[in-house]
Design a protein around this motif. Structure first.
Motif, PDB file in Angstrom:
ATOM      1  N   VAL A   2       9.678  -5.260   0.625  1.00 56.68           N
ATOM      2  CA  VAL A   2       8.401  -4.969  -0.036  1.00 56.68           C
ATOM      3  C   VAL A   2       8.533  -5.210  -1.530  1.00 56.68           C
ATOM      4  O   VAL A   2       9.626  -5.209  -2.084  1.00 56.68           O
ATOM      5  N   GLN A  17       7.098   6.175  -1.959  1.00 59.22           N
ATOM      6  CA  GLN A  17       7.678   6.645  -0.694  1.00 59.22           C
ATOM      7  C   GLN A  17       6.693   7.565   0.035  1.00 59.22           C
ATOM      8  O   GLN A  17       6.488   7.433   1.245  1.00 59.22           O
ATOM      9  N   LEU A  52       3.643   5.570   1.440  1.00 57.80           N
ATOM     10  CA  LEU A  52       4.006   4.806   2.632  1.00 57.80           C
ATOM     11  C   LEU A  52       4.291   5.721   3.826  1.00 57.80           C
ATOM     12  O   LEU A  52       4.014   5.353   4.972  1.00 57.80           O
ATOM     13  N   LEU A 103      10.110   4.006   3.046  1.00 58.61           N
ATOM     14  CA  LEU A 103      10.553   3.165   1.939  1.00 58.61           C
ATOM     15  C   LEU A 103      12.017   3.442   1.652  1.00 58.61           C
ATOM     16  O   LEU A 103      12.427   4.592   1.555  1.00 58.61           O
ATOM     17  N   ARG A 133      15.541   2.277  -0.737  1.00 61.94           N
ATOM     18  CA  ARG A 133      16.093   1.619  -1.931  1.00 61.94           C
ATOM     19  C   ARG A 133      17.367   0.916  -1.476  1.00 61.94           C
ATOM     20  O   ARG A 133      18.460   1.441  -1.577  1.00 61.94           O
ATOM     21  N   LEU A 176      13.684  -3.795  -2.134  1.00 60.89           N
ATOM     22  CA  LEU A 176      13.150  -2.589  -1.514  1.00 60.89           C
ATOM     23  C   LEU A 176      12.717  -2.977  -0.104  1.00 60.89           C
ATOM     24  O   LEU A 176      12.241  -4.092   0.117  1.00 60.89           O
ATOM     25  N   THR A 177      12.885  -2.063   0.854  1.00 60.36           N
ATOM     26  CA  THR A 177      12.477  -2.365   2.226  1.00 60.36           C
ATOM     27  C   THR A 177      11.742  -1.167   2.820  1.00 60.36           C
ATOM     28  O   THR A 177      11.837  -0.050   2.303  1.00 60.36           O
ATOM     29  N   VAL A 178      10.994  -1.434   3.886  1.00 60.04           N
ATOM     30  CA  VAL A 178      10.359  -0.362   4.651  1.00 60.04           C
ATOM     31  C   VAL A 178      10.742  -0.506   6.112  1.00 60.04           C
ATOM     32  O   VAL A 178      10.815  -1.611   6.645  1.00 60.04           O
ATOM     33  N   ILE A 212       1.594  -1.798  -3.062  1.00 55.57           N
ATOM     34  CA  ILE A 212       2.823  -2.165  -2.359  1.00 55.57           C
ATOM     35  C   ILE A 212       2.458  -3.231  -1.337  1.00 55.57           C
ATOM     36  O   ILE A 212       1.514  -3.059  -0.563  1.00 55.57           O
ATOM     37  N   THR A 249       4.103  -6.530   1.334  1.00 50.20           N
ATOM     38  CA  THR A 249       5.242  -7.147   1.997  1.00 50.20           C
ATOM     39  C   THR A 249       4.946  -8.649   2.100  1.00 50.20           C
ATOM     40  O   THR A 249       3.800  -9.042   2.356  1.00 50.20           O
TER      41      THR A 249
END
Length: 189
Positions: free
Chosen positions: A52, A83, A86, A93, A95, A100-102, A146, A148
């Motif tokens: 993201v 965070q 989401l 979320l 770190r 950054l990823t979800v 945010i 992706t």
């Protein structure tokens, strides 16, 4: 569309590895492809979770302007708010190293919620990239969203002598890119 569902190859799950950055954060990735070039093993990696980007909006200018948030201090400042927003959408979320990823099921792509940004690459050429909206929030009167990317994030790494993947630097990638492409095309034929 990119999802965090595991890719499958011949009906079985693909092997995963973990990339680690200089801060000690890790990023779990599927090995999409492994290639040997000039005695070195290279791998094409796809993050397990969806990458993201956090975008800050500047409404002060004549035309609303989007800026990718890349400064670690600013990410640290807005991270807990992002965070929480989401989490309301059943996304976690993280770190992670390099991005950054979800984790979680991404919503279906809706055409009116796609953002196209022109991002400069290493050669300072503008490349349009499309992003899917996930959430928005305010922090200290600054609007953030945010997104992706719609295209998968592929990472290129070399397997070191300890059997661990090491992300290629942009310079290393440019050097081996033609060799990797030749090898890939040969294997596809």
């Amino acid at each position: 569309m990119f999802s965090s569902q595991p890719p499958e190859e011949n009906g079985s799950s693909v092997q995963t590895v973990s990339l680690t950055d200089e801060t000690g954060r890790s990023l779990s990735c599927y090995i999409e492809h492994s290639i040997e070039v000039e005695g070195e093993e290279y791998v094409i990696l796809l993050p397990v979770d969806s990458p993201v980007e956090i975008v800050a909006w500047d409404e002060e200018k004549e035309e609303e302007e989007a800026t990718l948030v890349e400064d670690d201090a600013e990410i640290d400042e807005v991270f807990s708010t992002a965070q929480a927003v989401l989490a309301e959408r059943n996304l976690v979320l993280k770190r992670t190293a390099f991005a950054l990823t979800v984790a979680g099921e991404l919503p279906a792509v809706e055409e009116e919620e796609i953002l196209t940004l022109e991002i400069e690459d290493d050669d300072t050429q503008l490349e349009p990239e499309e992003f899917q909206f996930l959430a928005s929030f305010y922090h200290k009167e600054q609007e953030y969203t945010i997104y992706t990317p719609l295209d998968p994030l592929l990472l290129f790494a070399r397997i070191n002598s300890a059997g661990e993947p090491e992300l290629l630097s942009p310079e290393e990638f440019k050097k081996v890119q033609p060799l990797l492409e030749d090898q890939l095309f040969d294997e596809m034929e």
